[in-house]
Design a protein around this motif. Structure first.
Motif, PDB file in Angstrom:
ATOM      1  N   ALA A   1       0.506   3.473 -13.420  1.00 50.22           N
ATOM      2  CA  ALA A   1       1.464   3.115 -12.384  1.00 50.22           C
ATOM      3  C   ALA A   1       0.780   3.048 -11.020  1.00 50.22           C
ATOM      4  N   GLY A   2      -0.108   4.014 -10.755  1.00 48.38           N
ATOM      5  CA  GLY A   2      -0.809   4.014  -9.472  1.00 48.38           C
ATOM      6  C   GLY A   2      -1.719   2.817  -9.304  1.00 48.38           C
ATOM      7  N   ALA A   3      -2.415   2.431 -10.387  1.00 52.83           N
ATOM      8  CA  ALA A   3      -3.306   1.272 -10.311  1.00 52.83           C
ATOM      9  C   ALA A   3      -2.526  -0.005 -10.046  1.00 52.83           C
ATOM     10  N   PHE A   4      -1.415  -0.196 -10.765  1.00 51.43           N
ATOM     11  CA  PHE A   4      -0.588  -1.384 -10.538  1.00 51.43           C
ATOM     12  C   PHE A   4      -0.010  -1.395  -9.125  1.00 51.43           C
ATOM     13  N   LEU A   5       0.447  -0.227  -8.660  1.00 58.92           N
ATOM     14  CA  LEU A   5       1.061  -0.170  -7.333  1.00 58.92           C
ATOM     15  C   LEU A   5       0.035  -0.456  -6.234  1.00 58.92           C
ATOM     16  N   LEU A   6      -1.135   0.156  -6.338  1.00 57.33           N
ATOM     17  CA  LEU A   6      -2.173  -0.079  -5.327  1.00 57.33           C
ATOM     18  C   LEU A   6      -2.599  -1.545  -5.319  1.00 57.33           C
ATOM     19  N   ALA A   7      -2.775  -2.115  -6.520  1.00 58.74           N
ATOM     20  CA  ALA A   7      -3.152  -3.527  -6.610  1.00 58.74           C
ATOM     21  C   ALA A   7      -2.063  -4.418  -6.029  1.00 58.74           C
ATOM     22  N   GLY A   8      -0.801  -4.089  -6.306  1.00 62.16           N
ATOM     23  CA  GLY A   8       0.298  -4.898  -5.797  1.00 62.16           C
ATOM     24  C   GLY A   8       0.419  -4.824  -4.290  1.00 62.16           C
ATOM     25  N   LEU A   9       0.351  -3.621  -3.730  1.00 62.11           N
ATOM     26  CA  LEU A   9       0.477  -3.473  -2.282  1.00 62.11           C
ATOM     27  C   LEU A   9      -0.696  -4.135  -1.549  1.00 62.11           C
ATOM     28  N   TYR A  10      -1.886  -4.093  -2.153  1.00 64.64           N
ATOM     29  CA  TYR A  10      -3.043  -4.716  -1.503  1.00 64.64           C
ATOM     30  C   TYR A  10      -2.864  -6.219  -1.357  1.00 64.64           C
ATOM     31  N   GLN A  11      -2.132  -6.830  -2.283  1.00 62.11           N
ATOM     32  CA  GLN A  11      -1.899  -8.271  -2.207  1.00 62.11           C
ATOM     33  C   GLN A  11      -1.163  -8.659  -0.923  1.00 62.11           C
ATOM     34  N   PHE A  12      -0.445  -7.721  -0.308  1.00 58.09           N
ATOM     35  CA  PHE A  12       0.300  -8.004   0.922  1.00 58.09           C
ATOM     36  C   PHE A  12      -0.436  -7.536   2.172  1.00 58.09           C
ATOM     37  N   GLY A  13      -1.587  -6.887   1.996  1.00 65.10           N
ATOM     38  CA  GLY A  13      -2.286  -6.284   3.125  1.00 65.10           C
ATOM     39  C   GLY A  13      -3.074  -7.277   3.956  1.00 65.10           C
ATOM     40  N   PRO A  14      -3.424  -6.903   5.193  1.00 63.25           N
ATOM     41  CA  PRO A  14      -4.153  -7.814   6.088  1.00 63.25           C
ATOM     42  C   PRO A  14      -5.565  -8.131   5.614  1.00 63.25           C
TER      43      PRO A  14
END
Length: 272
Positions: free
Chosen positions: A143-156
């Motif tokens: 869950a943490g890996a998916f969440l970190l990967a997903g949030l990074y897609q929106f990062g600057p």
């Protein structure tokens, strides 16, 4: 490093473009190398299967395998940049010299991804030990890996690096002022760092999905290619980020989403 204008004496002047025949040969060679890398990766994956952690591989064994995987996954998306760079600096070089420059650029690019492979190996080692010691940890690691990967897609940082990978010409013009010594190698490594910055989050999901999961690798390679070269690449990047966030929410309750964290013959029990 100041911006270099395109002048008649500039290394990137239009008159330096590769002949059409040489351009076709370059594209065919890059495609052949990527195909061979895919065949090697698929053959190795069949022998190894999908297991948590490093699957018993030592670092000297893992890094060459990782390098072949990166050639398979990344070469199709970096080929246009490598060829564009060499088209601009080739001048009257022979075909062998141009091929050498493409090889140096690609080699520098792969150095950046091989260095990232060291971090991947460390992450796989740590997650493998956690799963061995605490079977319930697999859900939260996934869950943490998916969440970190997903949030990074929106990062600057993702947007900065993706913009560079989608429109590298401005940076290539700056690279033209690099000193000639090992310039192609250094340019490739520099571009590779931008590519790592763009795609490391996507690679992160190989931890829960399985580092030798061919289906996952093929899907990620398609996403990376489309993000960089497709007209709607930035929108796809956002959609993929949303999908990863959804997978992060489902992972604790759906163990089948985490084949890379599950030992063969010992399936995880879903949360009650």
């Amino acid at each position: 490093m100041r911006h270099q204008r395109i002048t008649p004496s500039s290394p990137l002047r239009p008159g330096n473009l590769l002949p059409a025949r040489a351009l076709v040969i370059a594209w065919c060679l890059m495609a052949l190398i990527a195909l061979l890398a895919w065949l090697l990766t698929i053959g190795q994956a069949r022998d190894m299967g999908v297991e948590p952690g490093t699957m018993g591989m030592s670092l000297p064994i893992f890094l060459p395998l990782w390098l072949v995987m990166m050639i398979a996954m990344m070469l199709p998306s970096v080929a246009p940049v490598a060829i564009t760079w060499v088209r601009g600096i080739s001048r009257q070089s022979t075909g062998a010299a141009r091929a050498g420059r493409i090889a140096q650029f690609t080699g520098g690019y792969l150095v950046a991804w091989t260095a990232f492979g060291l971090l991947v190996y460390a992450a796989l080692t740590a997650t493998g030990r956690l799963v061995d010691d605490h079977t319930g940890a697999a859900r939260w690691i996934g869950a943490g890996a998916f969440l970190l990967a997903g949030l990074y897609q929106f990062g600057p940082l993702k947007h900065i690096c993706l913009r560079h990978c989608r429109s590298p010409m401005g940076q290539l013009l700056r690279y033209a002022s690099f000193r000639p010594w090992a310039r192609d190698l250094r340019v490739g490594a520099h571009h590779g760092l931008f590519c790592v910055g763009c795609c490391w989050g996507l690679m992160l999901v190989l931890i829960p999905l399985g580092v030798m999961n061919i289906a996952a690798m093929a899907a990620l390679a398609a996403v990376i290619f489309a993000e960089k070269l497709w007209r709607w690449g930035p929108r796809l990047s956002t959609a993929v980020g949303l999908a990863f966030v959804v997978l992060a929410a489902l992972a604790p309750f759906q163990p089948w989403l985490l084949p890379g964290l599950e030992h063969s013959g010992a399936p995880m029990e879903p949360m009650g």
